[in-house]
Design a protein around this motif. Structure first.
Motif, PDB file in Angstrom:
ATOM      1  N   LEU A  74     -31.914  -9.581 -37.346  1.00  0.00           N
ATOM      2  CA  LEU A  74     -32.383  -9.167 -38.678  1.00  0.00           C
ATOM      3  C   LEU A  74     -32.794 -10.361 -39.523  1.00  0.00           C
ATOM      4  O   LEU A  74     -33.814 -10.316 -40.226  1.00  0.00           O
ATOM      5  CB  LEU A  74     -31.287  -8.379 -39.409  1.00  0.00           C
ATOM      6  CG  LEU A  74     -31.059  -6.951 -38.958  1.00  0.00           C
ATOM      7  CD1 LEU A  74     -29.831  -6.372 -39.651  1.00  0.00           C
ATOM      8  CD2 LEU A  74     -32.284  -6.100 -39.242  1.00  0.00           C
ATOM      9  N   VAL A  75     -32.019 -11.440 -39.464  1.00  0.00           N
ATOM     10  CA  VAL A  75     -32.344 -12.652 -40.224  1.00  0.00           C
ATOM     11  C   VAL A  75     -33.686 -13.206 -39.757  1.00  0.00           C
ATOM     12  O   VAL A  75     -34.539 -13.560 -40.572  1.00  0.00           O
ATOM     13  CB  VAL A  75     -31.217 -13.702 -40.090  1.00  0.00           C
ATOM     14  CG1 VAL A  75     -31.658 -15.049 -40.642  1.00  0.00           C
ATOM     15  CG2 VAL A  75     -29.956 -13.222 -40.790  1.00  0.00           C
ATOM     16  N   GLU A  76     -33.869 -13.265 -38.443  1.00  0.00           N
ATOM     17  CA  GLU A  76     -35.135 -13.776 -37.911  1.00  0.00           C
ATOM     18  C   GLU A  76     -36.304 -12.895 -38.318  1.00  0.00           C
ATOM     19  O   GLU A  76     -37.364 -13.396 -38.718  1.00  0.00           O
ATOM     20  CB  GLU A  76     -35.059 -13.888 -36.390  1.00  0.00           C
ATOM     21  CG  GLU A  76     -34.143 -14.989 -35.915  1.00  0.00           C
ATOM     22  CD  GLU A  76     -33.963 -15.006 -34.407  1.00  0.00           C
ATOM     23  OE1 GLU A  76     -34.611 -14.188 -33.704  1.00  0.00           O
ATOM     24  OE2 GLU A  76     -33.170 -15.830 -33.937  1.00  0.00           O
ATOM     25  N   LYS A  77     -36.126 -11.580 -38.204  1.00  0.00           N
ATOM     26  CA  LYS A  77     -37.204 -10.662 -38.603  1.00  0.00           C
ATOM     27  C   LYS A  77     -37.544 -10.853 -40.075  1.00  0.00           C
ATOM     28  O   LYS A  77     -38.715 -10.886 -40.449  1.00  0.00           O
ATOM     29  CB  LYS A  77     -36.796  -9.211 -38.358  1.00  0.00           C
ATOM     30  CG  LYS A  77     -36.802  -8.787 -36.927  1.00  0.00           C
ATOM     31  CD  LYS A  77     -36.364  -7.327 -36.813  1.00  0.00           C
ATOM     32  CE  LYS A  77     -36.360  -6.820 -35.412  1.00  0.00           C
ATOM     33  NZ  LYS A  77     -35.909  -5.414 -35.320  1.00  0.00           N
ATOM     34  N   ASN A  78     -36.527 -10.968 -40.904  1.00  0.00           N
ATOM     35  CA  ASN A  78     -36.727 -11.145 -42.339  1.00  0.00           C
ATOM     36  C   ASN A  78     -37.410 -12.478 -42.622  1.00  0.00           C
ATOM     37  O   ASN A  78     -38.324 -12.559 -43.438  1.00  0.00           O
ATOM     38  CB  ASN A  78     -35.390 -11.053 -43.079  1.00  0.00           C
ATOM     39  CG  ASN A  78     -35.560 -10.997 -44.574  1.00  0.00           C
ATOM     40  OD1 ASN A  78     -36.487 -10.363 -45.071  1.00  0.00           O
ATOM     41  ND2 ASN A  78     -34.666 -11.652 -45.289  1.00  0.00           N
TER      42      ASN A  78
END
Length: 88
Positions: A74-78
């Motif tokens: 999720l952090v990477e996608k964000n």
């Protein structure tokens, strides 16, 4: 004062998941999915899902590992969606 019979009885929402269903859930979580969405897909409450985890320690350990990776996902996608950087 007498207790109502409906209050004194504990409703137990027994949930059973096949190996295939468990693997699908883990895949969703690894991909950054959330437990609330898993519960909605299963048409159960989040509390019932977490109760299932408590009664299935092996799956709970796998789920926790998947959540750890899923949060990073999720952090990477964000990061990539907000930074204007595309994946190359």
């Amino acid at each position: 004062m007498n207790k109502s019979k409906s209050i004194s009885k504990v409703k137990k929402n027994d949930l059973t998941l096949s190996d295939t269903e468990q693997n699908t859930i883990l895949g969703t979580i690894y991909d950054g999915g959330l437990a609330i969405d898993v519960a909605k897909d299963l048409k159960i409450s989040l509390r019932t899902f977490y109760r299932y985890l408590e009664t299935n320690p092996k799956f709970k350990a796998e789920f926790n590992k998947a959540q750890e990776v899923g949060i990073k996902t999720l952090v990477e996608k964000n990061y990539f969606s907000n930074s204007g950087m595309g994946r190359e």
